[in-house]
Write a protein that holds these residues in place. Structure first.
Motif, PDB file in Angstrom:
ATOM      1  N   VAL A 193       0.823  -1.219   0.000  1.00 41.60           N
ATOM      2  CA  VAL A 193       0.000   0.000   0.000  1.00 41.60           C
ATOM      3  C   VAL A 193       0.854   1.265   0.000  1.00 41.60           C
ATOM      4  N   GLY A 194       2.003   1.222   0.687  1.00 40.89           N
ATOM      5  CA  GLY A 194       2.828   2.413   0.802  1.00 40.89           C
ATOM      6  C   GLY A 194       2.384   3.261   1.978  1.00 40.89           C
ATOM      7  N   PRO A 195       3.177   4.288   2.340  1.00 40.12           N
ATOM      8  CA  PRO A 195       2.835   5.134   3.487  1.00 40.12           C
ATOM      9  C   PRO A 195       1.641   6.038   3.216  1.00 40.12           C
ATOM     10  N   LYS A 196       0.951   6.409   4.290  1.00 44.75           N
ATOM     11  CA  LYS A 196      -0.175   7.347   4.227  1.00 44.75           C
ATOM     12  C   LYS A 196      -1.242   6.903   3.234  1.00 44.75           C
ATOM     13  N   GLY A 197      -1.436   5.607   3.139  1.00 46.20           N
ATOM     14  CA  GLY A 197      -2.406   5.094   2.171  1.00 46.20           C
ATOM     15  C   GLY A 197      -3.635   4.511   2.841  1.00 46.20           C
ATOM     16  N   LEU A 198      -4.419   3.784   2.080  1.00 37.34           N
ATOM     17  CA  LEU A 198      -5.617   3.119   2.573  1.00 37.34           C
ATOM     18  C   LEU A 198      -5.743   1.796   1.832  1.00 37.34           C
ATOM     19  N   VAL A 199      -5.844   0.716   2.566  1.00 35.46           N
ATOM     20  CA  VAL A 199      -5.943  -0.598   1.941  1.00 35.46           C
ATOM     21  C   VAL A 199      -7.260  -0.702   1.178  1.00 35.46           C
ATOM     22  N   GLU A 200      -7.150  -0.978  -0.101  1.00 30.90           N
ATOM     23  CA  GLU A 200      -8.331  -1.110  -0.955  1.00 30.90           C
ATOM     24  C   GLU A 200      -8.433  -2.560  -1.443  1.00 30.90           C
ATOM     25  N   ILE A 201      -9.551  -2.888  -2.051  1.00 33.09           N
ATOM     26  CA  ILE A 201      -9.770  -4.236  -2.561  1.00 33.09           C
ATOM     27  C   ILE A 201      -8.706  -4.631  -3.579  1.00 33.09           C
ATOM     28  N   ASN A 202      -8.267  -3.689  -4.403  1.00 32.97           N
ATOM     29  CA  ASN A 202      -7.293  -4.015  -5.440  1.00 32.97           C
ATOM     30  C   ASN A 202      -5.918  -4.375  -4.881  1.00 32.97           C
ATOM     31  N   THR A 253     -10.502  -6.521   6.464  1.00 32.10           N
ATOM     32  CA  THR A 253     -10.431  -6.131   7.874  1.00 32.10           C
ATOM     33  C   THR A 253      -9.053  -6.408   8.447  1.00 32.10           C
ATOM     34  N   LEU A 254      -8.545  -7.613   8.210  1.00 32.85           N
ATOM     35  CA  LEU A 254      -7.231  -7.998   8.722  1.00 32.85           C
ATOM     36  C   LEU A 254      -6.140  -7.090   8.162  1.00 32.85           C
ATOM     37  N   ALA A 255      -6.186  -6.817   6.858  1.00 31.05           N
ATOM     38  CA  ALA A 255      -5.161  -5.980   6.231  1.00 31.05           C
ATOM     39  C   ALA A 255      -5.180  -4.573   6.798  1.00 31.05           C
ATOM     40  N   ARG A 256      -6.337  -4.019   7.021  1.00 30.90           N
ATOM     41  CA  ARG A 256      -6.418  -2.644   7.525  1.00 30.90           C
ATOM     42  C   ARG A 256      -5.979  -2.538   8.982  1.00 30.90           C
ATOM     43  N   LEU A 257      -6.344  -3.517   9.769  1.00 30.60           N
ATOM     44  CA  LEU A 257      -5.923  -3.473  11.173  1.00 30.60           C
ATOM     45  C   LEU A 257      -4.407  -3.612  11.292  1.00 30.60           C
ATOM     46  N   MET A 258      -3.804  -4.407  10.432  1.00 30.56           N
ATOM     47  CA  MET A 258      -2.343  -4.561  10.472  1.00 30.56           C
ATOM     48  C   MET A 258      -1.636  -3.363   9.839  1.00 30.56           C
ATOM     49  N   TYR A 259      -2.266  -2.735   8.865  1.00 24.97           N
ATOM     50  CA  TYR A 259      -1.642  -1.598   8.193  1.00 24.97           C
ATOM     51  C   TYR A 259      -1.598  -0.367   9.096  1.00 24.97           C
ATOM     52  N   HIS A 260      -2.695  -0.044   9.738  1.00 22.87           N
ATOM     53  CA  HIS A 260      -2.811   1.211  10.492  1.00 22.87           C
ATOM     54  C   HIS A 260      -2.280   1.128  11.922  1.00 22.87           C
ATOM     55  N   PHE A 261      -2.208  -0.084  12.493  1.00 20.99           N
ATOM     56  CA  PHE A 261      -1.841  -0.208  13.899  1.00 20.99           C
ATOM     57  C   PHE A 261      -0.659  -1.154  14.097  1.00 20.99           C
ATOM     58  N   THR A 273      -1.299   0.393  18.823  1.00 24.62           N
ATOM     59  CA  THR A 273      -0.694   1.716  18.779  1.00 24.62           C
ATOM     60  C   THR A 273      -0.770   2.254  17.355  1.00 24.62           C
ATOM     61  N   ILE A 274      -1.352   3.421  17.197  1.00 24.32           N
ATOM     62  CA  ILE A 274      -1.469   4.015  15.861  1.00 24.32           C
ATOM     63  C   ILE A 274      -0.074   4.319  15.321  1.00 24.32           C
ATOM     64  N   ASN A 275       0.202   3.869  14.122  1.00 19.13           N
ATOM     65  CA  ASN A 275       1.458   4.176  13.448  1.00 19.13           C
ATOM     66  C   ASN A 275       1.209   5.340  12.503  1.00 19.13           C
ATOM     67  N   GLU A 276       1.694   6.520  12.858  1.00 21.27           N
ATOM     68  CA  GLU A 276       1.395   7.725  12.088  1.00 21.27           C
ATOM     69  C   GLU A 276       1.949   7.685  10.666  1.00 21.27           C
ATOM     70  N   ASP A 277       2.919   6.798  10.414  1.00 20.35           N
ATOM     71  CA  ASP A 277       3.446   6.665   9.048  1.00 20.35           C
ATOM     72  C   ASP A 277       2.455   5.966   8.129  1.00 20.35           C
ATOM     73  N   TYR A 278       1.481   5.281   8.733  1.00 20.93           N
ATOM     74  CA  TYR A 278       0.534   4.512   7.922  1.00 20.93           C
ATOM     75  C   TYR A 278      -0.915   4.869   8.254  1.00 20.93           C
ATOM     76  N   ILE A 279      -1.115   6.134   8.564  1.00 21.16           N
ATOM     77  CA  ILE A 279      -2.470   6.636   8.794  1.00 21.16           C
ATOM     78  C   ILE A 279      -2.767   7.691   7.745  1.00 21.16           C
TER      79      ILE A 279
END
Length: 396
Positions: free
Chosen positions: A217-226, A340-348, A382-388
């Motif tokens: 996804v890269g930094p400051k992104g949002l996990v999408e279906i693609n 759900t799993l990807a987003r929880l691992m990406y942002h936190f 813990t929120i990771n600000e690099d991935y929010i």
């Protein structure tokens, strides 16, 4: 068969954004309550998984918010009672001749009331969709395609079109909606809880899966279906969870249609048959070191097998059953779990509470509609600000 045929024929192509919006809302809520989530004592991961799964499922099926302070929203309360009744004990399940005891204990009365409540809520949801679609339409007498369809919209459209070999009756439609609501929430949240349980016990696997998601996804992104097709290791983690912790260990009961003989045993017609997927997933003749959590066993590049969890070809792993009686909503469930799993691992970033070691995590189970942990899993997110990313304006 109706719903399976609809999926196969491509009639049901739910807008994946319906799964995106609930997660945006939940992540925003987690950020708002970060002070409560990330204390030294941690936060019950099961409640996060439970709310996310129910919100995503109910929103995707009928744009209904499961998490709501609106007293007029009956759906959450009715579903909660339904799942409590499903997980309860009934002696008539084992001795049908003693079914009368359910009347004495009051269980039958509770079941009938809950069934009435479920039908009432279902009628309200379908009527609301039909009225909304009439408003959207141009008065031409057909059900228009809304800008964003949910599961109920699609069922109504396909029913009206009448191009299925087996038409959908009003009763069929209600039954399909109820099945999705009842079966599509508790099993999903249980799978998410067990996944995080195993990841917390194996921090090296957690790190590897997390790095895969963040690199895709890269930094400051949002996990999408693609992004999901790129997450091969995370998918292997999910399959390994299905293997060791199948959400429904005995699947849905089957019934033999005729007399048959299996391994020397005579099975009469109309015998109730239970498929023990729990033992299948731990069978040493099929799996090396079956009690070890090892996602690499599903990675071809690591010498593993790319097993299909849909039950069409590979019967070593059957989280959704197989054949004509397999789970018709498996594609919806897989998308919900993966996203759900990807987003929880990406942002936190996730860790154990102070003083708790990985080997201290309890793996005892309790029986219910889905097999859940007996003791809630407590983690410190813990929120990771690099991935929010800025999710304002994502919509709901």
């Amino acid at each position: 068969m109706v719903i399976v045929n609809m999926f196969q024929l491509g009639h049901i192509k739910l807008k994946w954004r319906l799964l995106v919006f609930p997660h945006c809302w939940m992540i925003a809520d987690c950020r708002t309550s970060h002070a409560q989530l990330a204390g030294e004592n941690g936060h019950p991961a099961n409640s996060v998984a439970h709310n996310l799964a129910k919100y995503a499922a109910t929103h995707g099926i009928a744009k209904q918010r499961f998490i709501s302070d609106d007293e007029s929203n009956r759906l959450p309360k009715v579903l909660t009672v339904t799942q409590e009744l499903f997980s309860g004990f009934s002696i008539a399940d084992f001795y049908p001749g003693l079914e009368w005891i359910n009347s004495v204990t009051g269980l039958k009365k509770k079941l009938l009331k809950n069934l009435s409540d479920l039908r009432s809520v279902c009628d309200e949801i379908i009527s609301e969709h039909m009225n909304r679609n009439k408003t959207v339409g141009s008065g031409g007498g057909h059900i228009p395609v809304p800008e964003r369809e949910d599961f109920v919209d699609v069922l109504l459209r396909v029913q009206k079109a009448g191009d299925l070999e087996v038409p959908i009756t009003d009763d069929n439609l209600k039954a399909l909606v109820l099945d999705m609501f009842v079966a599509g929430t508790d099993t999903t949240s249980a799978t998410l809880e067990w996944t995080f349980t195993e990841l917390s016990r194996h921090p090296d696997i957690m790190k590897k899966a997390q790095e895969e998601v963040r690199n895709a996804v890269g930094p400051k992104g949002l996990v999408e279906i693609n992004h999901l097709p790129q997450l091969n290791y995370m998918r292997a983690v999910m399959k390994e969870t299905f293997r060791i912790h199948p959400p429904v260990p005995l699947l849905v009961p089957r019934e033999s249609m005729e007399d048959c003989k299996i391994d020397g045993y005579d099975i009469p017609a109309k015998t109730r048959v239970l498929i023990n997927t729990y033992d299948i997933g731990r069978d040493p003749s099929s799996w090396s070191n079956p009690h070890e959590f090892k996602p690499e066993r599903f990675m071809v590049e690591s010498g593993g097998r790319d097993i299909d969890v849909k039950g069409h070809q590979d019967f070593d792993l059957l989280p959704f059953g197989g054949g004509r009686r397999g789970c018709p909503g498996y594609s919806f469930a897989l998308a919900t779990i993966e996203l759900t799993l990807a987003r929880l691992m990406y942002h936190f970033d996730w860790s154990m509470p102070v003083g708790v070691r990985a080997e201290d995590v309890n793996l005892d189970e309790i029986f219910g509609l889905a097999t859940r942990k007996k003791t809630a899993l407590v983690l410190v997110p813990t929120i990771n600000e690099d991935y929010i990313c800025d999710i304002q304006g994502q919509g709901q």
